[in-house]
Design a protein around this motif. Structure first.
Motif, short mmCIF file in Angstrom:
data_model
loop_
_atom_site.label_atom_id
_atom_site.label_comp_id
_atom_site.label_asym_id
_atom_site.label_seq_id
_atom_site.Cartn_x
_atom_site.Cartn_y
_atom_site.Cartn_z
N PHE A 183 0.83 -1.20 0.00
CA PHE A 183 0.00 0.00 0.00
C PHE A 183 0.87 1.25 0.00
CE2 PHE A 183 -2.29 -3.37 2.24
CZ PHE A 183 -3.44 -3.44 1.47
N SER A 184 0.46 2.21 -0.78
CA SER A 184 1.17 3.49 -0.84
C SER A 184 0.53 4.47 0.13
CB SER A 184 1.11 4.05 -2.26
OG SER A 184 -0.24 4.26 -2.65
N GLY A 185 1.32 5.44 0.55
CA GLY A 185 0.79 6.50 1.41
C GLY A 185 0.93 6.25 2.89
N ILE A 186 1.44 5.07 3.29
CA ILE A 186 1.65 4.81 4.71
C ILE A 186 2.84 5.63 5.18
CG2 ILE A 186 2.05 3.05 6.45
CD1 ILE A 186 -0.58 2.74 5.06
N ALA A 187 2.61 6.51 6.15
CA ALA A 187 3.64 7.46 6.60
C ALA A 187 4.38 6.89 7.81
CB ALA A 187 3.01 8.80 6.93
N THR A 188 5.50 6.23 7.58
CA THR A 188 6.28 5.64 8.68
C THR A 188 7.69 6.20 8.74
OG1 THR A 188 6.94 3.81 7.22
CG2 THR A 188 4.97 3.48 8.59
N GLY A 189 7.93 7.31 8.06
CA GLY A 189 9.30 7.82 7.99
C GLY A 189 9.72 8.67 9.16
N GLY A 190 8.77 9.19 9.94
CA GLY A 190 9.12 10.11 11.02
C GLY A 190 9.17 9.45 12.38
N VAL A 191 9.97 10.03 13.27
CA VAL A 191 10.05 9.53 14.64
C VAL A 191 8.71 9.69 15.35
CG1 VAL A 191 11.19 9.82 16.88
CG2 VAL A 191 12.52 10.00 14.77
N GLY A 192 8.03 10.79 15.06
CA GLY A 192 6.73 11.04 15.68
C GLY A 192 5.72 9.95 15.37
N SER A 193 5.77 9.41 14.15
CA SER A 193 4.84 8.35 13.78
C SER A 193 5.06 7.11 14.64
CB SER A 193 5.03 7.98 12.30
OG SER A 193 4.67 9.04 11.45
N TRP A 194 6.31 6.75 14.85
CA TRP A 194 6.60 5.55 15.63
C TRP A 194 6.34 5.77 17.12
CZ3 TRP A 194 6.40 1.35 13.16
CH2 TRP A 194 6.86 1.25 11.85
N LEU A 195 6.55 6.99 17.61
CA LEU A 195 6.22 7.27 19.01
C LEU A 195 4.72 7.17 19.25
CD1 LEU A 195 8.61 10.28 19.82
CD2 LEU A 195 8.78 7.92 20.65
N THR A 196 3.95 7.73 18.32
CA THR A 196 2.49 7.62 18.43
C THR A 196 2.06 6.17 18.34
OG1 THR A 196 2.21 9.80 17.43
CG2 THR A 196 0.29 8.36 17.45
N PHE A 197 2.66 5.44 17.41
CA PHE A 197 2.37 4.01 17.25
C PHE A 197 2.64 3.28 18.56
CE2 PHE A 197 3.60 -0.33 16.29
CZ PHE A 197 2.69 -0.73 15.31
N ALA A 198 3.75 3.58 19.22
CA ALA A 198 4.15 2.87 20.43
C ALA A 198 3.19 3.15 21.59
CB ALA A 198 5.58 3.25 20.81
N TRP A 199 2.84 4.45 21.80
CA TRP A 199 1.99 4.72 22.96
C TRP A 199 0.55 4.27 22.74
CZ3 TRP A 199 -2.36 7.69 22.87
CH2 TRP A 199 -2.46 8.75 21.99
N VAL A 200 0.07 4.30 21.51
CA VAL A 200 -1.27 3.78 21.23
C VAL A 200 -1.29 2.26 21.46
CG1 VAL A 200 -3.02 3.41 19.45
CG2 VAL A 200 -1.92 5.63 19.65
N LEU A 201 -0.25 1.56 21.00
CA LEU A 201 -0.16 0.11 21.19
C LEU A 201 -0.13 -0.24 22.68
CD1 LEU A 201 0.36 -2.81 20.26
CD2 LEU A 201 2.79 -2.21 20.06
N ALA A 202 0.73 0.43 23.44
CA ALA A 202 0.88 0.12 24.86
C ALA A 202 -0.40 0.43 25.63
CB ALA A 202 2.06 0.90 25.45
N LEU A 203 -0.98 1.60 25.37
CA LEU A 203 -2.19 1.97 26.09
C LEU A 203 -3.38 1.12 25.65
CD1 LEU A 203 -3.24 3.91 28.20
CD2 LEU A 203 -3.70 5.59 26.41
N GLY A 204 -3.39 0.72 24.37
CA GLY A 204 -4.46 -0.15 23.90
C GLY A 204 -4.43 -1.50 24.58
N LEU A 205 -3.25 -2.08 24.74
CA LEU A 205 -3.13 -3.35 25.45
C LEU A 205 -3.53 -3.19 26.92
CD1 LEU A 205 0.22 -4.75 23.98
CD2 LEU A 205 -2.08 -5.68 23.62
N ALA A 206 -3.13 -2.08 27.54
CA ALA A 206 -3.49 -1.83 28.93
C ALA A 206 -5.00 -1.68 29.09
CB ALA A 206 -2.77 -0.59 29.45
N ALA A 207 -5.68 -1.16 28.06
CA ALA A 207 -7.13 -0.98 28.12
C ALA A 207 -7.88 -2.27 27.85
CB ALA A 207 -7.55 0.10 27.12
N CYS A 208 -7.38 -3.09 26.93
CA CYS A 208 -8.16 -4.25 26.46
C CYS A 208 -7.86 -5.55 27.21
CB CYS A 208 -7.93 -4.46 24.96
SG CYS A 208 -8.60 -3.12 23.94
#
Length: 276
Positions: A125-150
Motif C-alpha cells: 500500500f502506498s501512502g503509509i507514513a512511517t518515515g518520522g520519529v513522531g509516527s513511531w512514538l504515536t504508534f508505540a503509545w497507542v499500542l501500549a495503552l491499547g493493550l493496557a485498556a483491552c
C-alpha cells in the motif's frame, strides 16, 4: 512475576512452533490483508487516497483490541473448564503467575500479528507514513495503552463465562463494535447516534490512534472533528485501562474462589456429554 514471564514466553514459543496454531493464526491475518488489497481500487470519499491504505492502520488497531478482548477471554474460559486455573490456584501466588503469563502470551501474539500485517502492508500500500520519529512514538503509545485498556477487559469477560462454547455471546457484540468503529469505513459517515456509541468504545480510539500514527496529516479531515484527537484518544483509552485494572482483580479473585475440583469435574462431564 518471573514464573509468569517464563510461562508466557514458553507458551508463545510453543504456539509459534506448532503448525496447527500457526495456520489458524496466520489464516485470519491473510484474510484481513486480502480484504485490504481488494479495497485498494476504492478511494476515501472526498479524496484520492486509497481506502485500502486507510484501512490497514485501522485493522492494526482492531488487532490490538481483538488480542485483549477475544484471545484472552477464550484462553481463560477454555483453561477454566479443563482445570488449568484450578491447578494455578493451588500454587502459592499461582494465579498471579498465571495471569502474567497470559498477558505476556497475548501481548506477544498481538505484536506478531501486527508485524505480519504491517510489514507486507508497507510494500502493498502506498501512502503509509512511517518515515518520522513522531509516527513511531504515536504508534508505540497507542499500542501500549491499547493493550493496557483491552487486556483487563478480556480478563473480566473470561471470568464471567465458564463455557468456551458461549464465546458467541462475546463475539457478536465485538463484531458489532468493529462495524461502527471506523475500521473498514469512516465513522463520520454513520448516523450521529452510532458515532456517539462508537466513541465510547476502545476499538474506535485504537483505530483512530493507529491512523494518526501511520497516515498523512491531511487524512484527519475525514475523521470526526476533522482531527486526530490525540488527547481524547489518550483520555478514553486511559479511562478504560483504569476501569479494567480496578475491576479485573476483583472479578478474578471472586472467580478463583469459586473454582473447585467438583466444579471442574462437573464442567468436564457436561463437555463429554455434548461430545457424545
Amino acid at each position: 512475576m518471573r514464573a509468569g514471564w517464563s510461562r508466557g514466553i514458553i507458551e508463545l514459543r510453543h504456539m509459534l512452533s506448532t503448525p496447527q496454531d500457526l495456520w489458524t493464526f496466520f489464516f485470519f491475518t491473510a484474510i484481513l490483508l486480502a480484504v485490504t488489497i481488494f479495497m485498494r481500487g476504492s478511494t476515501v470519499e472526498g479524496t484520492s487516497f486509497s481506502l485500502g491504505s486507510m484501512t490497514l492502520p485501522s485493522i492494526l488497531g482492531m488487532s490490538i483490541a481483538s488480542g485483549g478482548l477475544t484471545n484472552l477471554t477464550q484462553m481463560l474460559t477454555v483453561e477454566r473448564e479443563d482445570g488449568t486455573l484450578l491447578r494455578a490456584k493451588a500454587v502459592p501466588d499461582g494465579m498471579l503467575g498465571y495471569l502474567v503469563g497470559k498477558v505476556v502470551l497475548v501481548s506477544g501474539l498481538t505484536l506478531v500479528n501486527i508485524a505480519a500485517l504491517l510489514i507486507p502492508g508497507l510494500f502493498l500500500f502506498s501512502g503509509i507514513a512511517t518515515g518520522g520519529v513522531g509516527s513511531w512514538l504515536t504508534f508505540a503509545w497507542v499500542l501500549a495503552l491499547g493493550l493496557a485498556a483491552c487486556l483487563p477487559l478480556g480478563a473480566i469477560l473470561g471470568s464471567m463465562f465458564s463455557n468456551p462454547r458461549m464465546m458467541g455471546l462475546i463475539m457478536f457484540p465485538i463484531m458489532g463494535a468493529v462495524g461502527i468503529s471506523g475500521i473498514f469505513y469512516p465513522t463520520s459517515a454513520l448516523p450521529e447516534w452510532l458515532q456517539g456509541i462508537a466513541q465510547v468504545l476502545p476499538i474506535y480510539w485504537l483505530g483512530l490512534g493507529m491512523r494518526s500514527a501511520l497516515l498523512p496529516d491531511g487524512l484527519s479531515a475525514v475523521e470526526i472533528g476533522h482531527s486526530w484527537r490525540h488527547l481524547e484518544t489518550l483520555g478514553v483509552l486511559g479511562l478504560w485501562a483504569a476501569f479494567g485494572l480496578t475491576v479485573a482483580p476483583i472479578v478474578l479473585r471472586r472467580m478463583a474462589r469459586r473454582e473447585s475440583g467438583s466444579s471442574v469435574a462437573a464442567r468436564r462431564e457436561k463437555a463429554m456429554q455434548r461430545v457424545t
